[in-house]
Design a protein around this motif. Sequence first.
Motif, mmCIF file in Angstrom:
data_model
loop_
_atom_site.group_PDB
_atom_site.id
_atom_site.type_symbol
_atom_site.label_atom_id
_atom_site.label_comp_id
_atom_site.label_asym_id
_atom_site.label_seq_id
_atom_site.Cartn_x
_atom_site.Cartn_y
_atom_site.Cartn_z
ATOM 1 N N ASP A 53 18.314 6.910 27.822
ATOM 2 C CA ASP A 53 18.555 5.356 26.714
ATOM 3 C C ASP A 53 17.600 4.359 27.213
ATOM 4 N N ALA A 54 17.768 3.994 28.691
ATOM 5 C CA ALA A 54 17.022 2.736 29.094
ATOM 6 C C ALA A 54 15.418 2.905 28.730
ATOM 7 N N ALA A 55 14.677 3.993 29.008
ATOM 8 C CA ALA A 55 13.244 4.403 28.750
ATOM 9 C C ALA A 55 13.145 4.359 27.341
ATOM 10 N N THR A 56 14.018 4.939 26.177
ATOM 11 C CA THR A 56 13.727 4.665 24.865
ATOM 12 C C THR A 56 14.086 3.344 24.352
ATOM 13 N N VAL A 57 14.629 2.383 25.087
ATOM 14 C CA VAL A 57 15.018 0.941 24.563
ATOM 15 C C VAL A 57 13.664 0.325 25.035
ATOM 16 N N ARG A 58 13.191 0.375 25.964
ATOM 17 C CA ARG A 58 11.984 -0.158 26.465
ATOM 18 C C ARG A 58 10.856 0.149 25.512
ATOM 19 N N VAL A 59 10.579 1.588 25.062
ATOM 20 C CA VAL A 59 9.484 1.809 24.315
ATOM 21 C C VAL A 59 9.611 1.245 22.919
ATOM 22 N N LYS A 60 10.734 1.167 22.715
ATOM 23 C CA LYS A 60 11.242 0.643 21.027
ATOM 24 C C LYS A 60 10.815 -1.023 21.185
ATOM 25 N N PHE A 61 11.137 -1.487 22.228
ATOM 26 C CA PHE A 61 10.852 -2.999 22.559
ATOM 27 C C PHE A 61 9.426 -3.281 22.279
ATOM 28 N N ASP A 62 8.461 -2.489 23.051
ATOM 29 C CA ASP A 62 7.080 -2.549 23.068
ATOM 30 C C ASP A 62 6.647 -2.393 21.658
ATOM 31 N N LEU A 63 7.150 -1.327 20.872
ATOM 32 C CA LEU A 63 6.782 -0.887 19.532
ATOM 33 C C LEU A 63 7.056 -2.328 18.698
ATOM 34 N N GLU A 64 8.314 -2.740 18.909
ATOM 35 C CA GLU A 64 8.339 -4.082 17.932
ATOM 36 C C GLU A 64 7.476 -5.135 18.240
ATOM 37 N N GLU A 65 7.210 -5.592 19.765
ATOM 38 C CA GLU A 65 6.576 -6.298 20.031
ATOM 39 C C GLU A 65 4.900 -6.165 19.489
ATOM 40 N N VAL A 66 4.470 -5.026 19.665
ATOM 41 C CA VAL A 66 3.196 -4.914 18.964
ATOM 42 C C VAL A 66 3.241 -5.033 17.383
ATOM 43 N N GLU A 67 4.047 -4.535 16.746
ATOM 44 C CA GLU A 67 4.179 -4.666 15.299
ATOM 45 C C GLU A 67 4.125 -6.157 14.849
#
Length: 220
Positions: A53-67
């Motif tokens: 869960d924590a790793a997935t949240v981190r990746v999703k957050f990074d994706l949102e920032e890049v978008e």
Amino acid sequence: MASPEKGPKVPDDLENEYIDYELFTSADFSAIDFCNSLVQGTNNISDEQIDLDAATVRVKFDLEEVEKLVHREAVENHSDLIAHASKLNVAEKVLDTTKESLTGVTNSFQRLENEVLKPYNTALPIYRSLTKLHATSNLLRSLTWYLYLVRQYVAQTVSAEPKSAARANKTFSEIARHIGNYPRLKNLKVVSELELAIRRRDPMLFPPRAERPARAQAGP
């Protein structure tokens, strides 16, 4: 001696953003290594259960920032990009016919660099970072399904139910098929360790099998 080639330079106005562009734009970036570091950094290696869960949240957050950054660059420069992209062919013809006028060619190129190339160079590392983050996100999703299948296989293997062996064989086939569809999973440390534990029938993974309840005998 020429210095080693580096990835595209991130514009100064983006250096303070959350995303680590130097990592994602580097030539030797590995989604597998990055995924491993996320999983290991958010779990205790001695635990039997892996929490993604924590790793997935981190990746999703990074994706949102890049978008968000991609959207910002597109909004701020869309007029210039559209207008000047349509003039690129004309500019090339001008360059071919004005070789004798070096000053004019230099000025034209400078204009194109400021109006087209700089916005393009701004968007390029963001796009590459987004691509690599998507690859990491896909790898984490496939790892989640793999861990689910392994837990199911272990539970079926140690179960005393009559049909558990057949179910375990079916689940094992699903695990092999999943690994075949996502071969990069084999490069993840957690997967390689589980594969080894399965082959060795590690007691930490396979506790003693439960005894089947005895059938009641018929009366005389």
